[in-house]
Motif scaffolding. Structure first.
Motif, PDB file in Angstrom:
ATOM      1  N   GLN A 111      -2.946 -13.669   1.660  1.00 55.91           N
ATOM      2  CA  GLN A 111      -1.943 -12.700   1.230  1.00 55.91           C
ATOM      3  C   GLN A 111      -2.463 -11.882   0.052  1.00 55.91           C
ATOM      4  O   GLN A 111      -2.266 -10.673  -0.006  1.00 55.91           O
ATOM      5  N   ARG A 112      -3.139 -12.526  -0.885  1.00 55.56           N
ATOM      6  CA  ARG A 112      -3.705 -11.805  -2.034  1.00 55.56           C
ATOM      7  C   ARG A 112      -4.789 -10.837  -1.599  1.00 55.56           C
ATOM      8  O   ARG A 112      -4.888  -9.736  -2.123  1.00 55.56           O
ATOM      9  N   ILE A 113      -5.614 -11.263  -0.655  1.00 57.19           N
ATOM     10  CA  ILE A 113      -6.670 -10.375  -0.155  1.00 57.19           C
ATOM     11  C   ILE A 113      -6.051  -9.146   0.490  1.00 57.19           C
ATOM     12  O   ILE A 113      -6.471  -8.018   0.231  1.00 57.19           O
ATOM     13  N   GLU A 114      -5.034  -9.366   1.318  1.00 57.85           N
ATOM     14  CA  GLU A 114      -4.374  -8.244   1.996  1.00 57.85           C
ATOM     15  C   GLU A 114      -3.704  -7.306   0.979  1.00 57.85           C
ATOM     16  O   GLU A 114      -3.828  -6.095   1.062  1.00 57.85           O
ATOM     17  N   ALA A 115      -3.006  -7.881  -0.001  1.00 62.08           N
ATOM     18  CA  ALA A 115      -2.356  -7.060  -1.029  1.00 62.08           C
ATOM     19  C   ALA A 115      -3.405  -6.293  -1.823  1.00 62.08           C
ATOM     20  O   ALA A 115      -3.202  -5.122  -2.163  1.00 62.08           O
ATOM     21  N   GLY A 116      -4.515  -6.923  -2.098  1.00 57.13           N
ATOM     22  CA  GLY A 116      -5.598  -6.254  -2.817  1.00 57.13           C
ATOM     23  C   GLY A 116      -6.182  -5.101  -2.019  1.00 57.13           C
ATOM     24  O   GLY A 116      -6.498  -4.046  -2.583  1.00 57.13           O
ATOM     25  N   ARG A 117      -6.314  -5.286  -0.714  1.00 52.08           N
ATOM     26  CA  ARG A 117      -6.837  -4.215   0.145  1.00 52.08           C
ATOM     27  C   ARG A 117      -5.889  -3.010   0.141  1.00 52.08           C
ATOM     28  O   ARG A 117      -6.329  -1.868   0.036  1.00 52.08           O
ATOM     29  N   VAL A 118      -4.597  -3.293   0.247  1.00 48.75           N
ATOM     30  CA  VAL A 118      -3.612  -2.203   0.238  1.00 48.75           C
ATOM     31  C   VAL A 118      -3.620  -1.495  -1.119  1.00 48.75           C
ATOM     32  O   VAL A 118      -3.636  -0.263  -1.191  1.00 48.75           O
ATOM     33  N   ALA A 119      -3.619  -2.266  -2.200  1.00 44.98           N
ATOM     34  CA  ALA A 119      -3.632  -1.674  -3.542  1.00 44.98           C
ATOM     35  C   ALA A 119      -4.879  -0.828  -3.756  1.00 44.98           C
ATOM     36  O   ALA A 119      -4.806   0.266  -4.321  1.00 44.98           O
ATOM     37  N   ALA A 120      -6.028  -1.301  -3.281  1.00 46.90           N
ATOM     38  CA  ALA A 120      -7.268  -0.537  -3.427  1.00 46.90           C
ATOM     39  C   ALA A 120      -7.211   0.754  -2.616  1.00 46.90           C
ATOM     40  O   ALA A 120      -7.660   1.803  -3.081  1.00 46.90           O
ATOM     41  N   ALA A 121      -6.636   0.683  -1.418  1.00 46.74           N
ATOM     42  CA  ALA A 121      -6.523   1.883  -0.583  1.00 46.74           C
ATOM     43  C   ALA A 121      -5.604   2.916  -1.241  1.00 46.74           C
ATOM     44  O   ALA A 121      -5.902   4.111  -1.243  1.00 46.74           O
ATOM     45  N   VAL A 122      -4.502   2.466  -1.821  1.00 46.41           N
ATOM     46  CA  VAL A 122      -3.585   3.385  -2.502  1.00 46.41           C
ATOM     47  C   VAL A 122      -4.241   3.944  -3.763  1.00 46.41           C
ATOM     48  O   VAL A 122      -4.159   5.138  -4.050  1.00 46.41           O
ATOM     49  N   LEU A 172      -7.651   0.916   5.490  1.00 42.79           N
ATOM     50  CA  LEU A 172      -7.379  -0.467   5.874  1.00 42.79           C
ATOM     51  C   LEU A 172      -8.090  -0.829   7.177  1.00 42.79           C
ATOM     52  O   LEU A 172      -8.596  -1.939   7.323  1.00 42.79           O
ATOM     53  N   ARG A 173      -8.136   0.108   8.127  1.00 46.79           N
ATOM     54  CA  ARG A 173      -8.874  -0.136   9.368  1.00 46.79           C
ATOM     55  C   ARG A 173     -10.358  -0.317   9.084  1.00 46.79           C
ATOM     56  O   ARG A 173     -11.002  -1.190   9.642  1.00 46.79           O
ATOM     57  N   ALA A 174     -10.886   0.521   8.212  1.00 42.74           N
ATOM     58  CA  ALA A 174     -12.321   0.474   7.907  1.00 42.74           C
ATOM     59  C   ALA A 174     -12.701  -0.832   7.220  1.00 42.74           C
ATOM     60  O   ALA A 174     -13.775  -1.377   7.474  1.00 42.74           O
ATOM     61  N   THR A 175     -11.824  -1.355   6.360  1.00 40.55           N
ATOM     62  CA  THR A 175     -12.164  -2.591   5.656  1.00 40.55           C
ATOM     63  C   THR A 175     -11.933  -3.825   6.512  1.00 40.55           C
ATOM     64  O   THR A 175     -12.414  -4.894   6.173  1.00 40.55           O
ATOM     65  N   SER A 176     -11.211  -3.690   7.623  1.00 38.76           N
ATOM     66  CA  SER A 176     -10.979  -4.862   8.470  1.00 38.76           C
ATOM     67  C   SER A 176     -12.011  -4.982   9.579  1.00 38.76           C
ATOM     68  O   SER A 176     -12.125  -6.022  10.209  1.00 38.76           O
ATOM     69  N   GLU A 177     -12.766  -3.910   9.853  1.00 43.13           N
ATOM     70  CA  GLU A 177     -13.791  -3.951  10.888  1.00 43.13           C
ATOM     71  C   GLU A 177     -15.123  -4.349  10.272  1.00 43.13           C
ATOM     72  O   GLU A 177     -15.496  -3.859   9.214  1.00 43.13           O
ATOM     73  N   PRO A 178     -15.888  -5.249  10.951  1.00 43.69           N
ATOM     74  CA  PRO A 178     -17.191  -5.623  10.409  1.00 43.69           C
ATOM     75  C   PRO A 178     -18.167  -4.457  10.498  1.00 43.69           C
ATOM     76  O   PRO A 178     -18.078  -3.624  11.398  1.00 43.69           O
ATOM     77  N   ALA A 179     -19.053  -4.397   9.531  1.00 42.65           N
ATOM     78  CA  ALA A 179     -20.078  -3.355   9.533  1.00 42.65           C
ATOM     79  C   ALA A 179     -21.047  -3.617  10.678  1.00 42.65           C
ATOM     80  O   ALA A 179     -21.190  -4.752  11.135  1.00 42.65           O
TER      81      ALA A 179
END
Length: 192
Positions: A111-122, A172-179
């Motif tokens: 949950q923290r990772i997901e919240a961090g991803r959203v906060a970083a995107a915003v 969010l899509r870009a950070t969830s897909e592996p490089a």
């Protein structure tokens, strides 16, 4: 143009001058909006009701301190937000967590990772897009109110909001897909 759901500027000015009838009408007219703010910000319905009442008491007592008569909505939002935060802090220090709501460390970390991803995107959005996204999607302001507060036409506000939402989704899509060339733990050690 002011949001029609809030009391008019003339009423605010009269209340600032000390007109008791205007103050009473202002508190009464602000009540539905203040309750809506509180319900969206506070953790429990009881806290929301208490925060709304506290905000209306502050409005009644301190209307003369409001600098701009057109800033009533944002002033009340800040008062309600602060009251909800205060209540959440005191609730956290007093109430132990019930056993039924205990989550695993893995769930908390995810949950923290997901919240961090959203906060970083915003946070990565340009300031003008970030402001409109926060006002509309987080604070719950109407489109007209957000546009007026930002000094934009409604169409310009909608355009910025659309671009902001799209950019957050794309991030969010870009950070969830592996490089390319990156493997998942499940894939390691397997041969094709």
């Amino acid at each position: 143009m002011a949001d029609s759901s809030w009391p008019g500027e003339r009423l605010v000015v009269a209340a600032q001058r000390g007109d008791v009838d205007a103050i009473t009408a202002l508190v009464s007219g602000s009540h539905p909006n203040v309750q809506r703010f509180a319900r969206s910000l506070c953790a429990t319905p009881e806290d929301a009701e208490d925060a709304a009442q506290e905000a209306l008491i502050i409005l009644y007592r301190k209307i003369g301190m409001l600098r701009a008569s057109g800033a009533l909505a944002s002033w009340m939002f800040r008062i309600v937000r602060n009251e909800c935060l205060r209540r959440a802090r005191t609730m956290r220090t007093r109430a132990p967590l019930p056993e039924a709501t205990v989550r695993s460390a893995e769930d908390v970390a995810l949950q923290r990772i997901e919240a961090g991803r959203v906060a970083a995107a915003v946070a990565a959005l340009p300031a003008e897009q970030r402001r409109v996204l926060i006002m509309r999607d987080i604070q719950g302001y109407s489109g007209r109110t957000a546009a007026e507060a930002l000094g934009l036409s409604t169409a310009a506000m909608k355009s910025r909001l659309h671009r902001a939402r799209s950019a957050v989704q794309q991030s969010l899509r870009a950070t969830s897909e592996p490089a390319p060339g990156e493997t998942h733990d499940d894939d390691q050690g397997r041969r094709p």
